[in-house]
Enzyme design. Structure first.
Site, PDB file in Angstrom:
ATOM      1  N   GLU A  62       0.819  -1.217   0.000  1.00 52.57           N
ATOM      2  CA  GLU A  62       0.000   0.000   0.000  1.00 52.57           C
ATOM      3  C   GLU A  62       0.851   1.265   0.000  1.00 52.57           C
ATOM      4  O   GLU A  62       0.518   2.251  -0.661  1.00 52.57           O
ATOM      5  CB  GLU A  62      -0.958  -0.002   1.200  1.00 52.57           C
ATOM      6  CG  GLU A  62      -2.129  -0.978   1.072  1.00 52.57           C
ATOM      7  CD  GLU A  62      -1.763  -2.411   1.434  1.00 52.57           C
ATOM      8  OE1 GLU A  62      -0.621  -2.650   1.877  1.00 52.57           O
ATOM      9  OE2 GLU A  62      -2.628  -3.305   1.275  1.00 52.57           O
ATOM     10  N   HIS A 129     -11.857  -4.958   8.119  1.00 45.84           N
ATOM     11  CA  HIS A 129     -12.450  -4.817   6.785  1.00 45.84           C
ATOM     12  C   HIS A 129     -13.711  -3.966   6.858  1.00 45.84           C
ATOM     13  O   HIS A 129     -14.626  -4.132   6.069  1.00 45.84           O
ATOM     14  CB  HIS A 129     -12.802  -6.181   6.192  1.00 45.84           C
ATOM     15  CG  HIS A 129     -11.625  -7.050   5.893  1.00 45.84           C
ATOM     16  ND1 HIS A 129     -10.919  -7.706   6.858  1.00 45.84           N
ATOM     17  CD2 HIS A 129     -11.012  -7.353   4.719  1.00 45.84           C
ATOM     18  CE1 HIS A 129      -9.933  -8.396   6.300  1.00 45.84           C
ATOM     19  NE2 HIS A 129      -9.959  -8.202   5.008  1.00 45.84           N
TER      20      HIS A 129
END
Lengths: 325, 331
Positions: A62, A129
């Protein structure tokens, strides 16, 4: 007979990217599994096939994904980075807030980067999540943060975000992906930075954004049966924050509930209340209220998850309390 | 004389210019004329200038780190950009909004570093990635510098791995100056040699003793050429010692005398002078003249920047956004 609404929120996100890729060769999509696979949520399905030189799979990196996009933006490209889940953007936090967000102020060179953040909870998704990220990114100068709540906004805000000169954190709510449908993308095409009154009312104002707009409308429907007319303001963009529209609504109703799905400490709802109190104290007939998620990680089990975020029930309770203060 | 003799002479002159500039910056700092920090690259000039000198401004990309004054000069940064940024002139590229080594001209292929180590690897990778998308990559190279401590970051790992996956012409120069601030190599990494990392990432590796001037020119230019010819990422590891503290606030007392007096502790400017003279690439008199010219140029750049206006908080545009529409709305 008009066709049943069939275009989903995620269709809007995919089609906005498709249109951008087709019309703007400087736009490209970069992220984990976004290529042939079409993305974890299929938000990029078919795009690599149609635009093979503009859609790329990235490693699970990321930090480097955002770094690469910043470099490309310096070179005049308009990258769209898909974070597989907004939660994972914490790994890229440094590149986003220290590199992308500071770049224009420091060097005079803009970074036209869009980070797509699939955010918010769905039942069973658990602590890593499900997170909301709009509050944390809004804190940093140099970032624009948008939070579409409708199919039309998902489309037009993404198009504006990608073409804008500044880094935009585009928070797309996963709960809306397939549930929210419309007949088309046509909306009022309000720009970034403008809020919308989703539902007019006169007894209290709910200022909210993203998926909570729909929960607020549900709560307002219920309260209308009790004779209360609740106004719902959809911020659409949390930074810049459209204080004028919020203030005008509070001037009409005299009561404010700031509603969000993020964690309760600070954040967008606190900012809304602070601004209204600071500039519109005289407009208020009652102390403004806030309703956020609970101050714990987002729990896994659907029973706990449903009680962690605001619900129509908890919003109704809060509004009833506000209306009687 | 070897065919690259002009280039070798040029690199040495850039090293001299850098050393003179850094000595001046140190004096200005100690005299209280520079606020914030001053971070010098004394002892690292040979590798830094060698890398910068093999790159073409406006075509290649160079993202220097804190000890790359020499590389910056070699890449064509003006002395005024240096002095204006250190002295806070409103006319410099950073306009007082950022200072010291946090400077650059991104549109000329020279990104301005942030303090977070390793982040430049992916940024340069992205610039090369964009050039490839635009069909402009052929023959171009991107380079960035880092230290031994910076190799421990996640950003270093992610950036180098991404460049390797994309097979982009990225040159990463690791100046292993044995200490990350005060932390020695044995508290920083456990591999025998940082060069071994090249194997793990699937990139080419090169090693050089950073105090050896001629070897530095040769190794860095070779690595850059390999990248330029399509050889993918190149990891260059140079062993050396920084001959000053971490910053000018630091006396570097943690560096043992034994290391200071070892081969690692040689001054690349002394080594280079000897090499230039013994190979007849330059005479003692010529080199003395280069120092003299450098002193004059540096003094001029300092004087100019000192006379220039400072940033004015009343005239500052207090917005971090480029888009006029968003700037005009309340935050």
């Amino acid at each position: 007979m008009p066709a049943a609404p069939s275009i989903t929120y995620i269709d809007a996100i995919r089609d906005a990217q498709r249109d951008l890729l087709a019309e703007h060769p400087e736009v490209f999509v970069y992220g984990q599994d976004v290529g042939k696979f079409g993305g974890a949520f299929k938000a990029t399905q078919g795009l690599q096939e149609a635009f093979p030189s503009q859609v790329y799979d990235s490693p699970i990196s990321e930090d480097a994904m955002i770094g690469l996009a910043i470099g490309a933006a310096i070179e005049g490209m308009h990258p769209i980075v898909e974070m597989q889940f907004a939660d994972f953007s914490s790994v890229a936090f440094n590149q986003i807030v220290n590199q992308a967000a500071t770049h224009y102020y420091r060097t005079g060179v803009p970074i036209p980067l869009t980070v797509r953040m699939p955010c918010g909870g769905t039942p069973g998704s658990g602590p890593f999540h499900s997170q909301m990220v709009e509050s944390i990114y809004s804190h940093y100068p140099g970032l624009v943060v948008v939070t579409p709540a409708t199919v039309a906004d998902a489309y037009c805000l993404l198009k504006e975000a990608v073409l804008a000169k500044d880094p935009v954190i585009y928070c797309e709510h996963k709960f809306l992906y397939r549930w929210l449908k419309a007949e088309n993308y046509r909306g009022d095409d309000l720009p970034i930075g403008k809020a919308r009154i989703t539902r007019p009312g006169k007894h209290a104002t709910v200022v909210t954004y993203s998926a909570m707009v729909h929960e607020a409308v549900r709560a307002a429907d219920r309260l209308s049966e009790e004779g209360w007319e609740i106004e719902v303001v959809d911020l659409r963009t949390v930074k810049p924050l459209d204080t004028d529209t919020v203030m005008a609504s509070v001037a009409r109703t005299g009561r404010l509930l700031a509603l969000g799905e993020a964690f309760p400490w600070g954040g967008v709802t606190a900012e809304v209340v602070a601004r209204v109190v600071q500039d519109g104290f005289h407009l208020l007939d009652a102390p403004p209220q806030r309703l956020n998620s609970r101050d714990t990680p987002v729990p896994y089990h659907p029973n706990l998850w449903a009680a962690h975020r605001p619900t129509p029930e908890s919003i109704c309770d809060k509004l009833r309390q506000l209306l009687t203060l | 004389m070897p065919e690259n003799s002009e280039h070798v002479r040029l690199v040495y002159r850039q090293m001299v210019m850098s050393r003179v500039m850094e000595m001046k910056l140190s004096s200005l700092y100690k005299a209280g004329k520079i606020v914030g920090g001053v971070y010098l690259g004394k002892g690292q000039e040979a590798i830094s200038a060698s890398l910068g000198s093999c790159l073409q401004r406006g075509q290649d990309v160079f993202a220097p780190l804190i000890r790359d004054q020499a590389g910056r000069i070699a890449f064509g940064e003006s002395l005024l950009d240096t002095t204006r940024t250190y002295l806070g002139s409103a006319l410099g590229p950073m306009r007082g909004r950022d200072g010291n080594i946090h400077r650059g001209r991104p549109l000329e292929g020279n990104p301005a570093m942030i303090s977070h180590l390793g982040t430049s690897l992916s940024v340069v990778t992205g610039m090369l990635f964009a050039k490839r998308m635009k069909g402009e990559l052929a023959g171009k190279v991107g380079a960035t510098c880092i230290g031994d401590g910076g190799t421990s970051t996640g950003a270093f790992h992610e950036g180098l791995n991404t460049a390797a996956v994309e097979k982009l012409p990225l040159v990463v120069l690791v100046a292993n100056n044995q200490f990350a601030y005060s932390t020695p190599n044995d508290r920083q990494f456990a591999c025998d040699n940082l060069l071994d990392k090249a194997i793990g990432y699937g990139v080419a590796g090169h090693y050089v003793e950073g105090s050896d001037f001629l070897a530095s020119v040769e190794t860095l230019c070779h690595a850059v050429e390999q990248a330029r010819q399509g050889g993918g990422p190149q990891l260059v590891v140079a062993d050396l010692l920084r001959l000053n503290g971490h910053g000018e606030h630091d006396d570097g007392a943690y560096v043992p005398d034994q290391i200071r007096h070892s081969k690692l502790g040689r001054d690349c400017l002394d080594v280079g002078r000897e090499q230039l003279v013994s190979t007849q690439l330059a005479t003692e008199e010529e080199i003395d003249r280069w120092w003299e010219e450098a002193r004059e140029e540096v003094q001029q750049a300092v004087t100019t920047a000192q006379m220039e206006p400072k940033p004015d908080p009343y005239k500052e545009e207090w917005s971090a956004l480029a888009n006029q529409d968003y700037r005009n709305r309340p935050v």
